[in-house]
Motif scaffolding. Structure first.
Motif, PDB file in Angstrom:
ATOM      1  N   GLY A   1     -23.117 -11.775  -5.114  1.00 38.14           N
ATOM      2  CA  GLY A   1     -22.539 -12.510  -4.155  1.00 38.14           C
ATOM      3  C   GLY A   1     -22.816 -13.821  -4.968  1.00 38.14           C
ATOM      4  N   GLY A   2     -23.893 -13.228  -6.217  1.00 38.25           N
ATOM      5  CA  GLY A   2     -23.640 -15.016  -7.024  1.00 38.25           C
ATOM      6  C   GLY A   2     -24.121 -15.918  -6.374  1.00 38.25           C
ATOM      7  N   SER A   3     -23.898 -16.937  -6.634  1.00 35.99           N
ATOM      8  CA  SER A   3     -24.693 -18.236  -6.877  1.00 35.99           C
ATOM      9  C   SER A   3     -23.748 -18.728  -5.667  1.00 35.99           C
ATOM     10  N   THR A   4     -22.543 -18.151  -5.051  1.00 35.99           N
ATOM     11  CA  THR A   4     -21.991 -18.456  -3.439  1.00 35.99           C
ATOM     12  C   THR A   4     -22.651 -18.011  -2.758  1.00 35.99           C
ATOM     13  N   LEU A   5     -24.029 -17.391  -3.044  1.00 30.32           N
ATOM     14  CA  LEU A   5     -24.950 -17.571  -1.731  1.00 30.32           C
ATOM     15  C   LEU A   5     -25.308 -18.527  -1.270  1.00 30.32           C
ATOM     16  N   HIS A   6     -25.564 -19.643  -1.992  1.00 25.72           N
ATOM     17  CA  HIS A   6     -25.908 -20.896  -2.129  1.00 25.72           C
ATOM     18  C   HIS A   6     -25.417 -21.776  -1.863  1.00 25.72           C
ATOM     19  N   TRP A   7     -23.650 -21.786  -2.178  1.00 25.80           N
ATOM     20  CA  TRP A   7     -23.170 -22.433  -2.970  1.00 25.80           C
ATOM     21  C   TRP A   7     -22.628 -24.060  -1.561  1.00 25.80           C
ATOM     22  N   GLN A   8     -21.960 -24.444  -1.420  1.00 23.06           N
ATOM     23  CA  GLN A   8     -21.238 -25.366  -0.652  1.00 23.06           C
ATOM     24  C   GLN A   8     -20.113 -25.195  -0.188  1.00 23.06           C
ATOM     25  N   GLY A   9     -19.033 -24.656  -0.898  1.00 23.48           N
ATOM     26  CA  GLY A   9     -18.295 -23.937  -0.778  1.00 23.48           C
ATOM     27  C   GLY A   9     -16.525 -24.892  -1.072  1.00 23.48           C
ATOM     28  N   MET A  10     -16.513 -25.989  -1.565  1.00 21.60           N
ATOM     29  CA  MET A  10     -15.360 -27.113  -1.941  1.00 21.60           C
ATOM     30  C   MET A  10     -14.185 -26.428  -2.744  1.00 21.60           C
ATOM     31  N   VAL A  11     -13.330 -25.732  -2.251  1.00 23.81           N
ATOM     32  CA  VAL A  11     -12.715 -25.345  -3.189  1.00 23.81           C
ATOM     33  C   VAL A  11     -10.543 -26.022  -3.770  1.00 23.81           C
ATOM     34  N   MET A  12     -11.181 -27.043  -4.952  1.00 20.73           N
ATOM     35  CA  MET A  12      -9.920 -26.912  -4.997  1.00 20.73           C
ATOM     36  C   MET A  12      -9.096 -26.808  -6.117  1.00 20.73           C
ATOM     37  N   ARG A  13      -7.453 -26.502  -6.353  1.00 18.59           N
ATOM     38  CA  ARG A  13      -6.963 -26.877  -7.910  1.00 18.59           C
ATOM     39  C   ARG A  13      -7.724 -27.541  -8.658  1.00 18.59           C
ATOM     40  N   LEU A  14      -7.504 -27.204 -10.255  1.00 17.16           N
ATOM     41  CA  LEU A  14      -7.095 -28.429 -10.751  1.00 17.16           C
ATOM     42  C   LEU A  14      -5.924 -28.728 -10.878  1.00 17.16           C
ATOM     43  N   HIS A  15      -6.318 -30.287 -11.157  1.00 17.23           N
ATOM     44  CA  HIS A  15      -4.668 -30.478 -11.140  1.00 17.23           C
ATOM     45  C   HIS A  15      -3.784 -30.309 -12.926  1.00 17.23           C
ATOM     46  N   GLU A  16      -2.460 -30.813 -12.665  1.00 15.11           N
ATOM     47  CA  GLU A  16      -2.550 -30.016 -14.458  1.00 15.11           C
ATOM     48  C   GLU A  16      -2.356 -30.699 -15.595  1.00 15.11           C
ATOM     49  N   ARG A  17      -2.939 -32.511 -15.086  1.00 16.32           N
ATOM     50  CA  ARG A  17      -3.537 -32.972 -16.899  1.00 16.32           C
ATOM     51  C   ARG A  17      -5.110 -31.846 -17.155  1.00 16.32           C
ATOM     52  N   ASP A  18      -5.290 -31.341 -16.179  1.00  9.69           N
ATOM     53  CA  ASP A  18      -6.547 -30.784 -16.790  1.00  9.69           C
ATOM     54  C   ASP A  18      -6.282 -30.010 -17.665  1.00  9.69           C
ATOM     55  N   PHE A  19      -4.842 -29.309 -17.930  1.00 11.91           N
ATOM     56  CA  PHE A  19      -4.684 -28.146 -18.698  1.00 11.91           C
ATOM     57  C   PHE A  19      -4.148 -28.845 -20.135  1.00 11.91           C
ATOM     58  N   GLU A  20      -4.183 -29.779 -19.800  1.00 14.49           N
ATOM     59  CA  GLU A  20      -2.652 -30.807 -21.499  1.00 14.49           C
ATOM     60  C   GLU A  20      -4.048 -32.600 -21.324  1.00 14.49           C
ATOM     61  N   MET A  21      -5.148 -32.294 -21.991  1.00  8.42           N
ATOM     62  CA  MET A  21      -5.716 -32.963 -21.781  1.00  8.42           C
ATOM     63  C   MET A  21      -5.220 -33.856 -23.518  1.00  8.42           C
ATOM     64  N   ASP A  22      -6.053 -32.500 -23.891  1.00  9.91           N
ATOM     65  CA  ASP A  22      -5.405 -33.358 -25.938  1.00  9.91           C
ATOM     66  C   ASP A  22      -3.890 -34.234 -25.635  1.00  9.91           C
ATOM     67  N   SER A  23      -2.942 -32.883 -25.318  1.00 10.37           N
ATOM     68  CA  SER A  23      -1.672 -33.527 -25.081  1.00 10.37           C
ATOM     69  C   SER A  23      -1.438 -34.596 -24.571  1.00 10.37           C
TER      70      SER A  23
END
Ligand SMILES: Cc1cc2nc3c(=O)[nH]c(=O)nc-3n(C[C@H](O)[C@H](O)[C@H](O)COP(=O)(O)OP(=O)(O)OC[C@H]3O[C@@H](n4cnc5c(N)ncnc54)[C@H](O)[C@@H]3O)c2cc1C
Ligand code: SF4
Length: 538
Positions: free
Chosen positions: A101-123
Motif C-alpha cells: 500500500g506504500g505511503s498511502t497507508l499513512h497519507w492524508q488523501g487530498m487529491v487535486m489535478r495539476l493545472h495547465e500551467r504546471d506542464f508549461e513553466m518554461d514556455s
C-alpha cells in the motif's frame, strides 16, 4: 504481535519468467499491476515492507493515540536509515511508509489535478522546465485515476483545470470552521471551494462511507480513506502475485546493457532470489527509486542504471508548508473533521512570484481533546479544566508552495552508512531558493489578512525560516524527450533500457503545488497503457 511482525510461512521464491515485475506496491506500482493483470498478463509485485492486516486497524489507531505505543506503520530503524546532508533537514521517515500500500497507508488523501500551467513553466514563465506531456494528454487518465482512488469532489472550483465528468462521489460538506473563514474570505474577495478527497462520502468500492474517526493521518480504521491496499487486492484478484518483505537489492541487465534481466531481492529468511521478467516497472517512491537505480551500477553502467544523463537522483523537490493560526472568540469545532473540506486556489496561477500556491483552511488546528487527555500529566477536575482551556477556539490556515527543480537538490548514495542488507543508504541534499521563500512570504501575507479580517491576531506563523516539507518527494528521475536531460521518456520508459519503466512522482519535471498522488496515479495508468502496447508487440 502485529501482522507486520508475524511470519506465517509465505512462499517468497520467485515465479518463472513473468510478463511484468513491478517493484513497489504503493499507488503507482499497484495501479500498473492491476491494469496489466486484468489484461491477462502474468505480474509479480515485489514489496520491501510487510503486509499489514486490515483487521488490526483499531489496534494501530491505539498505537497512534497512546503515548509510547510506537508507530502504527513500523517506520524507521536500520531498514529505513538515511542521511541528511543538505542545507535543510529532510525528515524522510515521516514522509513515507514501506509496506503493501506504500505511503498511502499513512497519507492524508487530498487529491487535486495539476493545472495547465504546471506542464508549461518554461514556455509560460521562463522558469523550471516544460513537461513533455500537456494537461490535455493526461486528462482522460486523471478521470480514470479519480475513479480508481474513489474521489469525493465537486465542480465548484473556478480555478481548477477543465474536467469532463463529475467526480465519482459528491464532495464532503464544508466544516463548521470553514463557515467561519467564509465570512472573512467573502469580505476580502477570496474564493473558497471544496477539496477533492480520496475518501468515501458514500459507500464506494466495497468500503464504507467516512464515519468521522478524525484520525485519517496516520490511520483510518473504517477503510473510508483510500489506501493502495484496495488496488493491490484488485490486482491479486486479477491474478497478480504480491510478495511482501522482499526488498529489491539491485536490478541486473543483459550483456548488451539494453534490457533489465532480473530483480534480485532479499527475503526475511536470509535468502536472496532473482525474479526474471519481460518488463520491469520501478515504483519505489521518489527516494528509493533513484537509490535502487544507483545501487544497480555495473561494469557497463558504473554510474548506475538508466543514468546515462547523469541525472538520476537530481532535481529532488517537495512542496513547502506555510501556515498561520490563532484563537477565535467563539467555538471553532476543530478536530471534529480529520481532513480539510475547503481550499482556495485563487493564487495558484498568479505570476508574482512565479510559484504555485494553494491555501488550505485547516480542520485540525490546536490540540485534539483525545490526544490532550491521553498525553496529560493531570487527573480529574484539573485535567478537565486543562482540556476545556486548551480546546475549542483555535483556527488556522495552511498552504502548499511550489519548489522549482534545482539540480543541486538530489538523492545520492551514502557509502559510509548502510541499511540492514549492507546497502548504502540514501543521502538527501535539500535546500530552499529565494523564489520559494518569496512564495512562502506571500502565503503568510494572505493568511494573516484572512485571520485579521476574522479579528484573530496570528499567534504563530510558519514561513521561510521554519517551513518544512509536505512529504511529497518528487523529481529524481525526470521525464523528457531528450536523453541527455531526462531519465524517462513521455511514456515513462527509461531512455536507456528498453524494458524498464518508472512510475511515481520521480518522473515529475516540475511539481506544481498540488498534492501529487492523483497525478502519480494518472501517469501510472498512462504507463500501463504503453506497457500493454509494448507487451502485445513482443
Ligand atoms: C503523512 C503523509 C501525508 C500525505 N498526504 C498526501 C495527500 O494528502 N495527498 C497526496 O496526493 N499525497 C500525499 N502524500 C504523499 C503520497 O503518500 C505519495 O505521493 C504516494 O504514496 C506515492 O506513491 P508511490 O506509489 O509512488 O510511492 P509509495 O507510496 O511511497 O510506495 C513505494 C513503495 O515501494 C516500496 N519500495 C521501496 N524500495 C523498494 C525496493 N527496493 N524493493 C521493493 N519495494 C520497495 C516501498 O516499501 C513502498 O511500499 C502524503 C504522504 C505522507 C507521508
Ligand atoms: S474521518 Fe478519516 S479516519 Fe475517520 S473514517 Fe473518515 S477518512 Fe477514515
Amino acid at each position: 504481535m502485529s501482522s507486520a511482525e508475524s511470519d506465517t510461512p509465505t512462499d517468497r521464491t520467485p515465479s518463472g519468467r513473468v510478463d511484468v515485475c513491478v517493484i513497489g506496491s504503493g499507488p503507482a506500482g499497484s495501479l500498473v499491476a492491476h491494469r496489466l493483470a486484468a489484461a491477462g498478463y502474468e505480474v509479480v509485485v515485489l514489496e520491501a515492507g510487510p503486509r499489514f492486516d486490515e483487521s488490526e486497524r483499531t489496534e494501530q489507531l491505539d498505537a497512534h493515540l497512546r503515548p509510547g505505543e510506537g508507530n502504527p506503520w513500523d517506520v524507521g530503524g536500520e531498514r529505513d536509515a538515511y542521511t541528511d546532508a543538505g542545507e535543510r533537514g529532510y525528515p524522510l521517515n515521516a514522509a513515507r511508509v514501506k509496506g503493501v500500500g506504500g505511503s498511502t497507508l499513512h497519507w492524508q488523501g487530498m487529491v487535486m489535478r495539476l493545472h495547465e500551467r504546471d506542464f508549461e513553466m518554461d514556455s509560460r514563465y521562463g522558469v523550471g522546465t516544460d513537461w513533455p506531456l500537456s494537461y490535455t494528454d493526461l486528462q482522460p487518465y486523471y478521470a480514470e485515476a479519480e475513479s480508481a482512488l474513489g474521489v469525493a469532489g465537486a465542480d465548484d472550483n473556478p480555478y481548477a483545470p477543465p474536467r469532463e465528468e463529475p467526480h465519482p462521489m459528491s464532495a464532503f460538506p464544508p466544516s463548521h470552521s470553514d463557515s467561519i473563514f467564509a465570512e472573512a474570505c467573502e469580505s476580502l474577495g477570496l474564493d473558497m471551494h471544496s477539496v477533492p478527497n480520496a475518501r468515501n462520502s458514500e459507500a464506494y468500492d466495497d468500503a464504507s462511507a467516512c464515519v468521522g474517526y478524525g484520525t485519517c493521518r496516520p490511520v483510518c480504521p473504517s477503510g473510508a480513506k483510500y489506501t493502495a491496499e484496495r488496488t493491490v487486492a484488485k490486482a491479486e484478484a486479477a491474478g497478480a502475485r504480491v510478495i511482501d518483505r522482499a526488498p529489491v537489492q539491485r536490478l541486473e541487465h543483459d550483456s548488451a546493457g539494453e534490457t533489465v534481466e532480473r530483480a534480485v531481492y532479499a527475503t526475511p529468511d536470509g535468502e536472496t532470489h532473482a525474479q526474471t521478467a519481460r518488463r520491469f516497472v520501478v515504483a519505489c517512491g521518489g527516494v528509493e527509486t533513484p537509490r535502487l537505480l544507483l545501487l544497480s551500477r555495473s561494469e557497463q553502467y558504473p554510474d548506475g542504471l538508466a543514468n546515462s544523463s547523469g541525472l538520476v537522483g537530481r532535481y529532488f523537490m517537495d512542496h513547502l508548508f506555510a501556515g498561520a493560526g490563532g484563537t477565535y472568540d467563539r467555538p471553532t469545532e476543530q478536530n471534529h473533521v480529520g481532513f480539510n473540506t475547503s481550499e482556495c486556489h485563487q493564487f495558484y496561477d498568479e505570476a508574482d512570484p512565479v510559484v504555485g500556491m494553494k491555501l488550505e483552511f485547516l480542520n485540525y488546528a490546536g490540540p485534539s481533546p483525545v490526544l490532550g487527555a491521553l498525553n496529560a500529566d493531570t487527573w480529574g477536575d484539573e485535567l478537565l479544566g486543562d482540556l476545556q482551556g486548551a480546546y475549542g477556539t483555535h483556527v488556522a490556515m495552511g498552504a502548499l508552495v511550489e519548489q522549482l527543480p534545482r539540480s543541486e537538490n538530489r538523492i545520492e548514495l551514502d557509502p559510509s552508512t548502510t541499511d540492514d542488507h549492507g546497502n548504502p543508504v540514501p543521502e538527501i541534499h535539500w535546500s530552499l531558493d529565494d523564489r520559494t521563500r518569496a512564495g512562502l512570504r506571500r502565503a503568510n501575507e494572505i493568511q494573516t489578512a484572512v485571520l485579521t479580517e476574522l479579528g484573530v491576531s496570528p499567534e504563530w506563523t510558519v514561513g521561510p525560516e521554519d517551513t518544512g516539507p509536505a512529504y511529497h518527494h518528487m523529481g529524481t528521475t525526470r521525464m523528457g524527450t531528450d536523453p541527455a536531460s531526462s531519465v524517462v521518456r513521455p511514456d515513462l520508459r527509461t531512455h536507456d533500457l528498453r524494458n524498464c519503466w518508472i512510475v511515481g512522482s520521480s518522473p515529475f519535471p516540475t511539481g506544481g503545488a498540488m498534492n501529487p498522488t492523483l497525478t502519480i496515479a494518472a501517469l501510472s495508468l498512462l504507463a500501463a497503457d504503453r506497457l500493454e502496447e509494448s507487451l502485445a508487440q513482443a
